[in-house]
Design a protein around this motif. Sequence first.
Motif, PDB file in Angstrom:
ATOM      1  N   UNK A 109      62.315  44.405  84.011  1.00 58.37           N
ATOM      2  CA  UNK A 109      60.986  43.857  83.751  1.00 58.37           C
ATOM      3  C   UNK A 109      60.937  42.846  82.791  1.00 58.37           C
ATOM      4  N   UNK A 110      61.639  43.085  81.593  1.00 59.34           N
ATOM      5  CA  UNK A 110      61.609  42.072  80.557  1.00 59.34           C
ATOM      6  C   UNK A 110      62.019  40.794  80.932  1.00 59.34           C
ATOM      7  N   UNK A 111      63.167  40.750  81.769  1.00 64.76           N
ATOM      8  CA  UNK A 111      63.811  39.549  82.161  1.00 64.76           C
ATOM      9  C   UNK A 111      62.790  38.838  83.191  1.00 64.76           C
ATOM     10  N   UNK A 112      62.199  39.457  83.929  1.00 68.76           N
ATOM     11  CA  UNK A 112      61.313  38.972  85.138  1.00 68.76           C
ATOM     12  C   UNK A 112      59.990  38.359  84.342  1.00 68.76           C
ATOM     13  N   UNK A 113      59.443  38.980  83.487  1.00 68.41           N
ATOM     14  CA  UNK A 113      58.148  38.775  82.834  1.00 68.41           C
ATOM     15  C   UNK A 113      58.716  37.433  81.670  1.00 68.41           C
ATOM     16  N   UNK A 114      59.903  37.537  81.231  1.00 66.35           N
ATOM     17  CA  UNK A 114      60.206  36.117  80.421  1.00 66.35           C
ATOM     18  C   UNK A 114      60.271  34.943  81.537  1.00 66.35           C
ATOM     19  N   UNK A 115      60.781  35.377  82.482  1.00 68.34           N
ATOM     20  CA  UNK A 115      60.854  34.125  83.762  1.00 68.34           C
ATOM     21  C   UNK A 115      59.396  33.777  83.991  1.00 68.34           C
TER      22      UNK A 115
END
Length: 172
Positions: A117-123
Amino acid sequence: FKDFAIFYRTNAQSRVLEEQLNALTIPYKLVGGMRFYERMEIKDMISYLKLILNPNDDMAFSRVINVPVRGIGKKTNEKIETLATEKKLTLFEASLYAIDTQAFNSGTTKKVKVFTDLIESLQRENQNASPLEAYLSVLDKTHYIEFLKNQDSFEAQSRIENLDELNNAIDQ
């Protein structure tokens, strides 16, 4: 060139010196330290940036899945790698697959989901961001600085200074 030496006070200062020596094709040897871009905290941040630009980057994924520490251990990483190999997926895709298929117990699934979720949010947040904005966003969302501050050591303070210098490098 062997007759010259450059001394500097803090590790963070090495970046500017290294870049200038490289730009001027002046050979140099670093003594008693590590090259700026080979430092752990610099590699971590660059890996985060690479991963949000390209979630297929398995090396970047492996480097930051548990940085700062989020309780994702060796066995979980091995299971993600096995799934990736079996299903012909990237490690990031295998993580999402593991979450969807509940391949882990609920506690591990939650930890892996927090990371994905963190990576997708940052993307999403950094699609049109400048490199500096993306970097600052990664620092903020990963709580990397807080992680270092909690270590309360001279080495951790030095790492924070190096991250400030990376900020300067990206800004330039």
